[in-house]
Design a protein around this motif. Structure first.
Motif, PDB file in Angstrom:
ATOM      1  N   UNK A  31      23.567  72.849  -7.626  1.00  0.00           N
ATOM      2  CA  UNK A  31      22.498  73.820  -8.415  1.00  0.00           C
ATOM      3  C   UNK A  31      21.869  74.469  -6.180  1.00  0.00           C
ATOM      4  N   UNK A  32      22.223  72.983  -5.372  1.00  0.00           N
ATOM      5  CA  UNK A  32      21.698  73.655  -4.228  1.00  0.00           C
ATOM      6  C   UNK A  32      22.471  73.107  -3.159  1.00  0.00           C
ATOM      7  N   UNK A  33      21.903  73.848  -2.265  1.00  0.00           N
ATOM      8  CA  UNK A  33      23.378  73.365  -1.169  1.00  0.00           C
ATOM      9  C   UNK A  33      22.702  72.029   0.196  1.00  0.00           C
ATOM     10  N   UNK A  34      21.082  72.371  -0.401  1.00  0.00           N
ATOM     11  CA  UNK A  34      20.645  71.525   0.466  1.00  0.00           C
ATOM     12  C   UNK A  34      19.243  70.591  -0.654  1.00  0.00           C
ATOM     13  N   UNK A  35      19.075  69.548  -0.478  1.00  0.00           N
ATOM     14  CA  UNK A  35      17.765  68.828  -1.037  1.00  0.00           C
ATOM     15  C   UNK A  35      16.969  68.059  -0.462  1.00  0.00           C
ATOM     16  N   UNK A  36      15.748  68.441  -0.847  1.00  0.00           N
ATOM     17  CA  UNK A  36      14.658  67.900  -0.190  1.00  0.00           C
ATOM     18  C   UNK A  36      14.138  66.761  -0.767  1.00  0.00           C
ATOM     19  N   UNK A  37      13.889  65.528  -0.581  1.00  0.00           N
ATOM     20  CA  UNK A  37      14.140  63.760  -1.268  1.00  0.00           C
ATOM     21  C   UNK A  37      11.999  63.575  -0.904  1.00  0.00           C
ATOM     22  N   UNK A  38      11.773  64.826  -0.054  1.00  0.00           N
ATOM     23  CA  UNK A  38      10.075  64.832   0.047  1.00  0.00           C
ATOM     24  C   UNK A  38      10.130  63.542   1.310  1.00  0.00           C
ATOM     25  N   UNK A  39       9.154  62.680   1.064  1.00  0.00           N
ATOM     26  CA  UNK A  39       8.307  61.465   0.992  1.00  0.00           C
ATOM     27  C   UNK A  39       9.186  59.632  -0.072  1.00  0.00           C
ATOM     28  N   UNK A  40       9.592  59.295   1.310  1.00  0.00           N
ATOM     29  CA  UNK A  40      10.298  58.353   1.207  1.00  0.00           C
ATOM     30  C   UNK A  40       9.086  56.923   1.515  1.00  0.00           C
ATOM     31  N   UNK A  71      31.749  66.212  -2.023  1.00  0.00           N
ATOM     32  CA  UNK A  71      32.991  65.634  -3.522  1.00  0.00           C
ATOM     33  C   UNK A  71      34.390  66.697  -2.874  1.00  0.00           C
ATOM     34  N   UNK A  72      35.415  65.662  -2.907  1.00  0.00           N
ATOM     35  CA  UNK A  72      36.099  65.878  -3.160  1.00  0.00           C
ATOM     36  C   UNK A  72      37.321  66.310  -4.120  1.00  0.00           C
ATOM     37  N   UNK A  73      38.308  67.338  -3.867  1.00  0.00           N
ATOM     38  CA  UNK A  73      38.819  67.020  -5.012  1.00  0.00           C
ATOM     39  C   UNK A  73      40.666  68.906  -4.737  1.00  0.00           C
ATOM     40  N   UNK A  74      40.419  69.099  -6.018  1.00  0.00           N
ATOM     41  CA  UNK A  74      40.839  70.565  -5.924  1.00  0.00           C
ATOM     42  C   UNK A  74      40.418  71.790  -5.844  1.00  0.00           C
ATOM     43  N   UNK A  75      39.862  71.530  -4.850  1.00  0.00           N
ATOM     44  CA  UNK A  75      38.931  73.121  -4.462  1.00  0.00           C
ATOM     45  C   UNK A  75      39.244  73.572  -2.753  1.00  0.00           C
ATOM     46  N   UNK A  76      38.990  74.389  -2.823  1.00  0.00           N
ATOM     47  CA  UNK A  76      39.636  74.944  -0.768  1.00  0.00           C
ATOM     48  C   UNK A  76      38.842  74.053  -0.332  1.00  0.00           C
ATOM     49  N   UNK A  77      38.898  73.899   0.958  1.00  0.00           N
ATOM     50  CA  UNK A  77      39.440  73.164   2.076  1.00  0.00           C
ATOM     51  C   UNK A  77      38.553  71.496   1.669  1.00  0.00           C
ATOM     52  N   UNK A  78      38.699  71.370   0.177  1.00  0.00           N
ATOM     53  CA  UNK A  78      39.677  70.012  -0.415  1.00  0.00           C
ATOM     54  C   UNK A  78      37.955  69.814  -0.828  1.00  0.00           C
ATOM     55  N   UNK A  79      37.261  69.748   0.522  1.00  0.00           N
ATOM     56  CA  UNK A  79      35.732  69.098  -0.483  1.00  0.00           C
ATOM     57  C   UNK A  79      34.274  70.525  -0.293  1.00  0.00           C
ATOM     58  N   UNK A  80      33.504  69.845  -0.691  1.00  0.00           N
ATOM     59  CA  UNK A  80      32.523  70.572  -1.021  1.00  0.00           C
ATOM     60  C   UNK A  80      31.167  69.855   0.048  1.00  0.00           C
ATOM     61  N   UNK A  81      30.657  70.235   0.885  1.00  0.00           N
ATOM     62  CA  UNK A  81      29.352  69.351   1.671  1.00  0.00           C
ATOM     63  C   UNK A  81      28.222  70.175   0.823  1.00  0.00           C
ATOM     64  N   UNK A  82      27.140  68.367   0.232  1.00  0.00           N
ATOM     65  CA  UNK A  82      25.494  68.965   0.357  1.00  0.00           C
ATOM     66  C   UNK A  82      24.457  68.388   0.982  1.00  0.00           C
ATOM     67  N   UNK A  83      22.719  68.374   0.757  1.00  0.00           N
ATOM     68  CA  UNK A  83      22.661  67.591   2.244  1.00  0.00           C
ATOM     69  C   UNK A  83      21.366  67.139   1.838  1.00  0.00           C
ATOM     70  N   UNK A  84      20.621  65.964   2.027  1.00  0.00           N
ATOM     71  CA  UNK A  84      19.753  66.071   2.103  1.00  0.00           C
ATOM     72  C   UNK A  84      17.610  65.345   3.162  1.00  0.00           C
ATOM     73  N   UNK A  85      17.662  66.336   2.721  1.00  0.00           N
ATOM     74  CA  UNK A  85      16.630  65.630   3.884  1.00  0.00           C
ATOM     75  C   UNK A  85      14.860  65.785   3.123  1.00  0.00           C
ATOM     76  N   UNK A  86      14.491  64.228   4.518  1.00  0.00           N
ATOM     77  CA  UNK A  86      13.207  63.884   4.169  1.00  0.00           C
ATOM     78  C   UNK A  86      12.358  63.301   4.908  1.00  0.00           C
ATOM     79  N   UNK A  87      11.358  62.279   4.600  1.00  0.00           N
ATOM     80  CA  UNK A  87      10.740  61.765   5.757  1.00  0.00           C
ATOM     81  C   UNK A  87      10.364  60.089   5.570  1.00  0.00           C
ATOM     82  N   UNK A  88      11.060  59.476   5.832  1.00  0.00           N
ATOM     83  CA  UNK A  88      10.738  58.092   5.602  1.00  0.00           C
ATOM     84  C   UNK A  88       9.089  57.482   6.330  1.00  0.00           C
ATOM     85  N   UNK A  89       8.840  56.810   5.176  1.00  0.00           N
ATOM     86  CA  UNK A  89       6.981  56.102   5.839  1.00  0.00           C
ATOM     87  C   UNK A  89       7.058  54.814   5.333  1.00  0.00           C
TER      88      UNK A  89
END
Length: 287
Positions: free
Chosen positions: A193-202, A269-287
């Motif tokens: 549903x997204x390529x990048x997920x913002x986890x906000x402040x953790x 995520x690895x499986x039978x898809x082009x390039x063998x994998x699909x990447x997701x990224x997660x960003x945020x800030x730890x306080x």
């Protein structure tokens, strides 16, 4: 011809998200394929950095060299629990006949000792003091290319990190065991549903979870092979193994906030898809 086929296959596995670096990677793989790794005669091994052990690199048909430099997050690079899983698998398949040689640079012995102790990683480890081992071999700076499957003459048979890339892991196992690849599954496509997920402040010391929806947008069944993460502080789990065309599933990604500051973590995520994998990224800030 066999060498060219190997290079072509490896590049297709390693450049899923780095198409603009293909030429660079091609030159690097060609440079290292068949190159002899030089091991100093006086390599000293320890357990947990401070406990000397009498260890000599054994003669073996194959051996795995894991070199980790001191640039960046040490824990993210090591991923020792995943190495322990792979070693156990290889030991089972080969009756323990493939040695794993770990050589680390250390910017902080206390931090490295802490990581080794926490992960109960009691295998012999060599600390590359004064950059001697690296200077003798001039290893690539990209961690993707700092792990090698070597033959009995210490020449490189496969280059790539098998705990960071499940497709490279298959190359190692194929070379070591002689097992052929399983018949290739028909390719499908997978979307999140997204390529990048913002986890906000953790808050430091807590765990933040993110639910990701993935959908099989192709015409063949998607069969999950597994996940890789950029750091041990990140984990991905799901309760399904395959998705039919048009079907959706959820993946739960957990991030454990270890230290203050901004963070960027990835899950593939690895499986039978082009390039063998699909990447997701997660960003945020730890306080």
């Amino acid at each position: 011809m066999k060498k060219l086929l190997y290079i072509s296959l490896l590049l297709s596995l390693l450049t899923a998200c780095k198409e603009n670096n293909k030429e660079k990677f091609a030159l690097l793989v060609q440079e290292w394929q068949g190159k002899e790794i030089v091991f100093p005669q006086d390599m000293a091994f320890t357990r947990f950095v401070t406990e000397p052990v009498d260890y000599r690199i054994p003669d073996a048909e194959y051996k795995v060299l894991v070199y980790v430099d001191s640039v960046g997050c040490t824990s993210c690079k090591l991923q020792l629990p995943k190495w322990q899983e792979l070693i156990a698998h290889v030991d089972s398949a080969t009756n323990g006949n493939v040695p794993f040689i770990f050589v680390f640079q250390s910017k902080d012995d206390r931090e490295l000792r802490y990581i080794l102790k926490c992960d109960n990683f009691d295998r012999p480890v060599c600390i590359d003091r004064n950059n001697r081992f690296n200077s003798s071999n001039r290893f690539p700076q990209d961690i993707t290319f700092q792990t090698f499957l070597l033959d009995k003459d210490n020449k490189v048979k496969v280059i790539g990190n098998p705990v960071h890339n499940l497709a490279v892991r298959d190359l190692y196992l194929k070379q070591i065991t002689g097992m052929q690849y399983q018949e290739a599954l028909p390719k499908t496509t997978l979307e999140t549903d997204k390529a990048e997920y913002d986890l906000g402040t953790v808050k430091e010391g807590t765990t933040k979870k993110q639910t990701v929806t993935v959908r099989n947008t192709g015409t063949s069944v998607f069969k999950l092979k597994g996940f890789t993460t950029s750091c041990d502080c990140t984990e991905a789990t799901c309760d399904w193994k395959e998705l039919q065309p048009g079907e959706s599933g959820t993946v739960t990604v957990s991030y454990e906030a270890e230290q203050p500051g901004d963070f960027y973590r990835t899950v593939e995520i690895y499986g039978n898809i082009p390039n063998n994998s699909l990447m997701m990224s997660f960003i945020g800030t730890v306080e």
